[in-house]
Design a protein around this motif. Sequence first.
Motif, PDB file in Angstrom:
ATOM      1  N   LYS A  24       0.810  -1.216   0.000  1.00 38.59           N
ATOM      2  CA  LYS A  24       0.000   0.000   0.000  1.00 38.59           C
ATOM      3  C   LYS A  24       0.843   1.266   0.000  1.00 38.59           C
ATOM      4  N   GLU A  25       2.153   1.114   0.159  1.00 33.92           N
ATOM      5  CA  GLU A  25       3.046   2.275   0.143  1.00 33.92           C
ATOM      6  C   GLU A  25       3.747   2.445  -1.206  1.00 33.92           C
ATOM      7  N   THR A  26       3.600   1.481  -2.111  1.00 34.27           N
ATOM      8  CA  THR A  26       4.332   1.527  -3.382  1.00 34.27           C
ATOM      9  C   THR A  26       3.702   2.493  -4.366  1.00 34.27           C
ATOM     10  N   SER A  27       4.503   2.922  -5.326  1.00 36.01           N
ATOM     11  CA  SER A  27       4.001   3.850  -6.340  1.00 36.01           C
ATOM     12  C   SER A  27       2.956   3.196  -7.235  1.00 36.01           C
ATOM     13  N   ILE A  28       3.072   1.895  -7.461  1.00 36.81           N
ATOM     14  CA  ILE A  28       2.073   1.199  -8.284  1.00 36.81           C
ATOM     15  C   ILE A  28       0.713   1.213  -7.592  1.00 36.81           C
ATOM     16  N   TYR A  29       0.714   1.004  -6.274  1.00 35.63           N
ATOM     17  CA  TYR A  29      -0.556   1.040  -5.533  1.00 35.63           C
ATOM     18  C   TYR A  29      -1.195   2.428  -5.607  1.00 35.63           C
ATOM     19  N   MET A  73       9.447  -4.703  -1.187  1.00 35.58           N
ATOM     20  CA  MET A  73       8.729  -3.453  -1.425  1.00 35.58           C
ATOM     21  C   MET A  73       9.249  -2.440  -0.415  1.00 35.58           C
ATOM     22  N   ASP A  74       9.898  -1.392  -0.934  1.00 38.83           N
ATOM     23  CA  ASP A  74      10.643  -0.456  -0.106  1.00 38.83           C
ATOM     24  C   ASP A  74      10.102   0.953  -0.328  1.00 38.83           C
ATOM     25  N   GLY A  75       9.057   1.313   0.413  1.00 36.63           N
ATOM     26  CA  GLY A  75       8.421   2.602   0.196  1.00 36.63           C
ATOM     27  C   GLY A  75       7.762   2.630  -1.174  1.00 36.63           C
ATOM     28  N   LEU A  76       8.082   3.650  -1.970  1.00 39.52           N
ATOM     29  CA  LEU A  76       7.513   3.746  -3.317  1.00 39.52           C
ATOM     30  C   LEU A  76       8.123   2.722  -4.273  1.00 39.52           C
ATOM     31  N   LEU A  77       9.271   2.164  -3.908  1.00 35.22           N
ATOM     32  CA  LEU A  77      10.052   1.346  -4.829  1.00 35.22           C
ATOM     33  C   LEU A  77       9.794  -0.152  -4.679  1.00 35.22           C
ATOM     34  N   MET A  78       9.970  -0.855  -5.800  1.00 33.26           N
ATOM     35  CA  MET A  78      10.127  -2.301  -5.803  1.00 33.26           C
ATOM     36  C   MET A  78      11.630  -2.552  -5.906  1.00 33.26           C
ATOM     37  N   ARG A  79      12.183  -3.268  -4.948  1.00 38.82           N
ATOM     38  CA  ARG A  79      13.631  -3.485  -4.929  1.00 38.82           C
ATOM     39  C   ARG A  79      13.916  -4.976  -4.961  1.00 38.82           C
ATOM     40  N   LEU A 135       5.006   6.549 -11.995  1.00 37.55           N
ATOM     41  CA  LEU A 135       6.017   5.586 -12.424  1.00 37.55           C
ATOM     42  C   LEU A 135       7.423   6.154 -12.265  1.00 37.55           C
ATOM     43  N   LEU A 136       8.211   5.520 -11.426  1.00 40.69           N
ATOM     44  CA  LEU A 136       9.596   5.927 -11.189  1.00 40.69           C
ATOM     45  C   LEU A 136      10.533   5.121 -12.080  1.00 40.69           C
ATOM     46  N   PRO A 137      11.683   5.703 -12.483  1.00 35.67           N
ATOM     47  CA  PRO A 137      12.611   4.971 -13.348  1.00 35.67           C
ATOM     48  C   PRO A 137      13.191   3.745 -12.648  1.00 35.67           C
ATOM     49  N   LEU A 138      13.611   2.807 -13.458  1.00 36.41           N
ATOM     50  CA  LEU A 138      14.329   1.636 -12.970  1.00 36.41           C
ATOM     51  C   LEU A 138      15.823   1.865 -13.126  1.00 36.41           C
ATOM     52  N   ALA A 139      16.581   1.576 -12.086  1.00 35.63           N
ATOM     53  CA  ALA A 139      18.042   1.539 -12.178  1.00 35.63           C
ATOM     54  C   ALA A 139      18.484   0.165 -11.685  1.00 35.63           C
ATOM     55  N   LEU A 140      19.273  -0.500 -12.481  1.00 31.44           N
ATOM     56  CA  LEU A 140      19.782  -1.834 -12.132  1.00 31.44           C
ATOM     57  C   LEU A 140      21.288  -1.813 -12.314  1.00 31.44           C
ATOM     58  N   THR A 141      22.039  -2.036 -11.234  1.00 33.38           N
ATOM     59  CA  THR A 141      23.496  -1.970 -11.309  1.00 33.38           C
ATOM     60  C   THR A 141      24.119  -3.332 -11.040  1.00 33.38           C
ATOM     61  N   TYR A 142      25.301  -3.530 -11.614  1.00 37.18           N
ATOM     62  CA  TYR A 142      26.038  -4.787 -11.481  1.00 37.18           C
ATOM     63  C   TYR A 142      27.405  -4.500 -10.879  1.00 37.18           C
ATOM     64  N   GLY A 143      27.895  -5.436 -10.103  1.00 37.35           N
ATOM     65  CA  GLY A 143      29.225  -5.244  -9.542  1.00 37.35           C
ATOM     66  C   GLY A 143      29.698  -6.442  -8.756  1.00 37.35           C
ATOM     67  N   PRO A 144      30.971  -6.480  -8.425  1.00 37.20           N
ATOM     68  CA  PRO A 144      31.506  -7.562  -7.598  1.00 37.20           C
ATOM     69  C   PRO A 144      31.021  -7.416  -6.160  1.00 37.20           C
ATOM     70  N   ALA A 145      30.900  -8.541  -5.465  1.00 31.69           N
ATOM     71  CA  ALA A 145      30.500  -8.555  -4.064  1.00 31.69           C
ATOM     72  C   ALA A 145      31.404  -9.531  -3.321  1.00 31.69           C
ATOM     73  N   GLU A 146      31.208  -9.636  -2.019  1.00 29.60           N
ATOM     74  CA  GLU A 146      32.006 -10.552  -1.215  1.00 29.60           C
ATOM     75  C   GLU A 146      31.883 -11.968  -1.766  1.00 29.60           C
ATOM     76  N   GLN A 147      32.975 -12.493  -2.289  1.00 27.41           N
ATOM     77  CA  GLN A 147      33.049 -13.831  -2.870  1.00 27.41           C
ATOM     78  C   GLN A 147      31.943 -14.057  -3.899  1.00 27.41           C
ATOM     79  N   GLY A 148      31.763 -13.078  -4.793  1.00 28.94           N
ATOM     80  CA  GLY A 148      30.745 -13.296  -5.799  1.00 28.94           C
ATOM     81  C   GLY A 148      30.408 -12.072  -6.614  1.00 28.94           C
ATOM     82  N   PHE A 149      29.194 -12.048  -7.088  1.00 31.15           N
ATOM     83  CA  PHE A 149      28.689 -11.042  -8.001  1.00 31.15           C
ATOM     84  C   PHE A 149      27.294 -10.636  -7.548  1.00 31.15           C
ATOM     85  N   VAL A 150      26.947  -9.344  -7.682  1.00 32.34           N
ATOM     86  CA  VAL A 150      25.638  -8.885  -7.230  1.00 32.34           C
ATOM     87  C   VAL A 150      25.034  -7.939  -8.261  1.00 32.34           C
ATOM     88  N   ALA A 151      23.721  -8.034  -8.422  1.00 39.37           N
ATOM     89  CA  ALA A 151      22.958  -7.079  -9.233  1.00 39.37           C
ATOM     90  C   ALA A 151      21.784  -6.631  -8.390  1.00 39.37           C
TER      91      ALA A 151
END
Length: 607
Positions: A62-67, A271-277, A526-542
């Motif tokens: 109920k807090e998201t921008s889509i709602y 669901m993080d406030g207005l955002l879907m994360r 509708l808020l923009p989507l940002a998706l980032t990639y990078g190395p993480a502790e013993q792995g990879f994260v997006a």
Amino acid sequence: MKRILPIILALALVAAAVIHFLKQRDSGALDLPKGRAAELAPADTLVFIELPDVPRSSQRWKETSIYKISEEPEWREFVAKWDDFTTQNAGAKEVFGVIGEIQRADPAGLFIAMTSFDDKGPKFVGGFPYRGKRSDVQLVVGKLREQMLKSAPAVKSELVKHEGIEIETLTDKNFTAVLAYADNWFFFGSDLEVLKGTLSRHSGKAPAGLSKVPLFIETVKQGSPEPDLTVFVSWKPILEKIQTMQAALNPKASKMPDPYGTEAILYTAKMDGLLMRDRFYARMASPLKITETPDRSLAFSSAATYAYAFLNAGELEKIVTAMSKDSDVADVQKNVDAALAPKGLKFMDIFTTFGPELAMLSDWEPGGISLPTFFAAVEVRDAAKARLFAELIAEQMKDGDKLVKKEENGTSFWSLTTSVPFAQPTLGINDKHMIFGLSYSTAATALRQLKAGGGNLNSSPAFQSSLKTVPPPAIGLLYVDFKTLFERLYEKFKPSLAFALLENPDVAKYFDGAKLPKAETISRHLLPLALTYGPAEQGFVAEGAGSLSLIQTYVPAVGGMAGFFFYTRVKSMSVAPPPVPVSPPQVVNPQSQGDKIKDADEPEPAK
């Protein structure tokens, strides 16, 4: 179009059903204690899926921008007869009747754990605690059981007891289902012994399962805190199982490559406030070793860019080298080498000639007849070889006298003229980049934008704000301006959607196509989507964040494609050809009306 629109309407109704279910849920106490599902799951779990707190997720929704869209007066007017639709329309009545029964059962959470799989199917166990009456849960389960018996009349039902708990087993030659109630929990699965172990952990007569496994403990630390969905995959044993099954069917088959020694995969959504994360993490024995890239390709973008992606492709050579050990991939590589031989090139030259950065983008100007562009660029390391590659590609593009070549400010362009004015595929090469554009104008304009500098996506407030919602793009970025994308698409398809409603009288009497909300009524949320990639502790994260998160879309898609690939490799089954694609709608372009308007950037045809 007529085939596509019913699918769009069906998806819209499914989305509305989910929204309706979440809107009806009240927040409440956490009835599935944190970590409890992982305690109940077997220690040898290969795939673990958990919805940890449905009431909390309902409140977050109920807090998201889509709602927020559902609270708009125009939207409420469009769905004013929603209750009538769910109680009077035959199909909707059946669907929403089940949803209503699930609401009365009031599940507090859910988990499913798969422990193994073979050619007969997976072994799994799952369960959920409920806050409603057991009779309400039994009503829902009873209907599912009834459907099961209808589809398989030969099913045998037996009752067994384990530690005082009654378990019903439903079996036939093709499947087994097991069902049990314990306290305020309902458990289900496909294997009696796996369910018995889960019940013993529930009663405290057996030690905790997955929650004590070191790999699971370390992997889940990389997920989003307090997620609404968790998916954990113990990848190494799954890969080993696939390789074993593959070898049994074809002893000469090559093993599936895994150059990084992937141990586990984790996906979390929140669901993080207005955002879907959402966040994707791969734990590796040999993590990626990529130097962070400065995203130089962003300079190709413009103020009209609504979609942009860049990636540091420095690890592609390692991946391809590992894949080339597969006989099928090796055969493809040999064929490519043969095609490149006239220019003195080899397949592996690609990785020493190009990179490390590659990028793609699309612009879409406003206006009823405007269309999206497409542009791609890859950096050049070896200019001489890059030109040889470009010349070879241009030769493959050549179709009679329809290939036009032009030189401009140190860049060679090859454009393929077609009967479609807005589609003139163009390849370009210079000492710094190999580029591709859907038209000559697109490719040339992007190069001029790069040289001029300024006025690009980097100066957009929406772009800068979206980057602040995710970790820095160490090795890759995907950006989509959903507001612009929705407005452009809705502008073109709104009349067709209204017409599709009119063509379906059973739906049209509840939803008036003339009352479809204006584009800005929806797009302003509708808020923009940002998706980032990078190395993480013993792995990879997006990690992605926006009104809609792309991982929530492409993980199922990629997972489905991967599953299909594994299935066909293991089972060696033939695949039916895909259906004939639906022809796209006729698009009117200003240059197709009357005499063609000459573009100043258009190359002269060869004489």
